[in-house]
Motif scaffolding. Structure first.
Motif, mmCIF file in Angstrom:
data_model
loop_
_atom_site.group_PDB
_atom_site.id
_atom_site.type_symbol
_atom_site.label_atom_id
_atom_site.label_comp_id
_atom_site.label_asym_id
_atom_site.label_seq_id
_atom_site.Cartn_x
_atom_site.Cartn_y
_atom_site.Cartn_z
ATOM 1 N N MET A 188 131.192 -26.490 15.649
ATOM 2 C CA MET A 188 129.898 -27.068 15.409
ATOM 3 C C MET A 188 129.478 -27.786 16.685
ATOM 4 O O MET A 188 130.266 -28.496 17.289
ATOM 5 C CB MET A 188 130.025 -28.052 14.255
ATOM 6 C CG MET A 188 128.758 -28.423 13.606
ATOM 7 S SD MET A 188 128.106 -27.221 12.449
ATOM 8 C CE MET A 188 129.451 -26.928 11.362
ATOM 9 N N HIS A 189 128.221 -27.588 17.070
ATOM 10 C CA HIS A 189 127.708 -28.302 18.227
ATOM 11 C C HIS A 189 126.203 -28.537 18.070
ATOM 12 O O HIS A 189 125.547 -27.901 17.276
ATOM 13 C CB HIS A 189 128.021 -27.569 19.531
ATOM 14 C CG HIS A 189 127.519 -26.155 19.588
ATOM 15 N ND1 HIS A 189 128.160 -25.105 18.969
ATOM 16 C CD2 HIS A 189 126.425 -25.632 20.176
ATOM 17 C CE1 HIS A 189 127.486 -23.982 19.188
ATOM 18 N NE2 HIS A 189 126.428 -24.273 19.906
ATOM 19 N N ARG A 190 125.710 -29.497 18.810
ATOM 20 C CA ARG A 190 124.295 -29.846 18.737
ATOM 21 C C ARG A 190 123.571 -29.261 19.949
ATOM 22 O O ARG A 190 124.054 -29.322 21.056
ATOM 23 C CB ARG A 190 124.120 -31.359 18.711
ATOM 24 C CG ARG A 190 122.679 -31.799 18.547
ATOM 25 C CD ARG A 190 122.559 -33.294 18.362
ATOM 26 N NE ARG A 190 123.234 -33.798 17.195
ATOM 27 C CZ ARG A 190 122.769 -33.750 15.935
ATOM 28 N NH1 ARG A 190 121.611 -33.181 15.701
ATOM 29 N NH2 ARG A 190 123.445 -34.256 14.938
ATOM 30 N N THR A 191 122.409 -28.685 19.692
ATOM 31 C CA THR A 191 121.551 -28.162 20.760
ATOM 32 C C THR A 191 120.163 -28.766 20.563
ATOM 33 O O THR A 191 119.928 -29.499 19.606
ATOM 34 C CB THR A 191 121.437 -26.621 20.699
ATOM 35 O OG1 THR A 191 120.713 -26.258 19.528
ATOM 36 C CG2 THR A 191 122.798 -25.958 20.694
ATOM 37 N N ASP A 192 119.243 -28.425 21.438
ATOM 38 C CA ASP A 192 117.859 -28.857 21.260
ATOM 39 C C ASP A 192 117.269 -28.286 19.977
ATOM 40 O O ASP A 192 116.280 -28.787 19.461
ATOM 41 C CB ASP A 192 116.999 -28.413 22.450
ATOM 42 C CG ASP A 192 117.330 -29.160 23.721
ATOM 43 O OD1 ASP A 192 117.949 -30.245 23.634
ATOM 44 O OD2 ASP A 192 116.992 -28.666 24.806
ATOM 45 N N ASP A 193 117.893 -27.235 19.460
ATOM 46 C CA ASP A 193 117.440 -26.565 18.248
ATOM 47 C C ASP A 193 118.091 -27.159 16.995
ATOM 48 O O ASP A 193 117.864 -26.678 15.903
ATOM 49 C CB ASP A 193 117.756 -25.074 18.373
ATOM 50 C CG ASP A 193 116.839 -24.207 17.540
ATOM 51 O OD1 ASP A 193 115.669 -24.577 17.354
ATOM 52 O OD2 ASP A 193 117.307 -23.157 17.067
ATOM 53 N N GLY A 194 118.944 -28.159 17.127
ATOM 54 C CA GLY A 194 119.628 -28.775 15.995
ATOM 55 C C GLY A 194 121.106 -28.433 15.982
ATOM 56 O O GLY A 194 121.658 -27.956 16.964
ATOM 57 N N LEU A 195 121.750 -28.682 14.838
ATOM 58 C CA LEU A 195 123.169 -28.367 14.698
ATOM 59 C C LEU A 195 123.368 -26.868 14.585
ATOM 60 O O LEU A 195 122.650 -26.184 13.857
ATOM 61 C CB LEU A 195 123.752 -29.031 13.456
ATOM 62 C CG LEU A 195 124.092 -30.502 13.582
ATOM 63 C CD1 LEU A 195 124.559 -31.044 12.239
ATOM 64 C CD2 LEU A 195 125.152 -30.729 14.632
ATOM 65 N N VAL A 196 124.372 -26.361 15.306
ATOM 66 C CA VAL A 196 124.660 -24.933 15.344
ATOM 67 C C VAL A 196 126.107 -24.708 14.941
ATOM 68 O O VAL A 196 127.012 -25.403 15.411
ATOM 69 C CB VAL A 196 124.394 -24.364 16.758
ATOM 70 C CG1 VAL A 196 124.806 -22.904 16.845
ATOM 71 C CG2 VAL A 196 122.937 -24.521 17.131
#
Length: 80
Positions: free
Chosen positions: A1-9
């Motif tokens: 799980m990781h956070r991007t500018d698009d939200g949690l992925v």
């Protein structure tokens, strides 16, 4: 799980295929967690289960988890 500018992925590696999908359940908005025994993304809030590609396996999810590109680009297929 990781956070991007698009939200949690949520990212999975099965065989040699890397797939990334939105980590937010489409029914309850819960953050999905990987289930090693079933090989699925499971929502701890509503119990919905999703396949590695984000498609709904069971539960009350309103739709599949949205695909996210490997580098976090929204809507681009993963593993390509």
């Amino acid at each position: 799980m990781h956070r991007t500018d698009d939200g949690l992925v949520a990212t999975s590696l099965t065989g040699d295929v890397l797939r990334s999908v939105s980590a937010s359940c489409t029914r309850a908005g819960g953050v999905v967690a990987w289930n090693d025994l079933e090989g699925s993304w499971d929502c701890p809030v509503c119990g919905s289960r999703f396949d590695v590609d984000g498609s709904v396996l069971e539960g009350g999810a309103r739709g599949p988890l949205r695909p996210v590109g490997a580098l976090g680009a929204p809507g681009t297929p993963s593993g390509r």
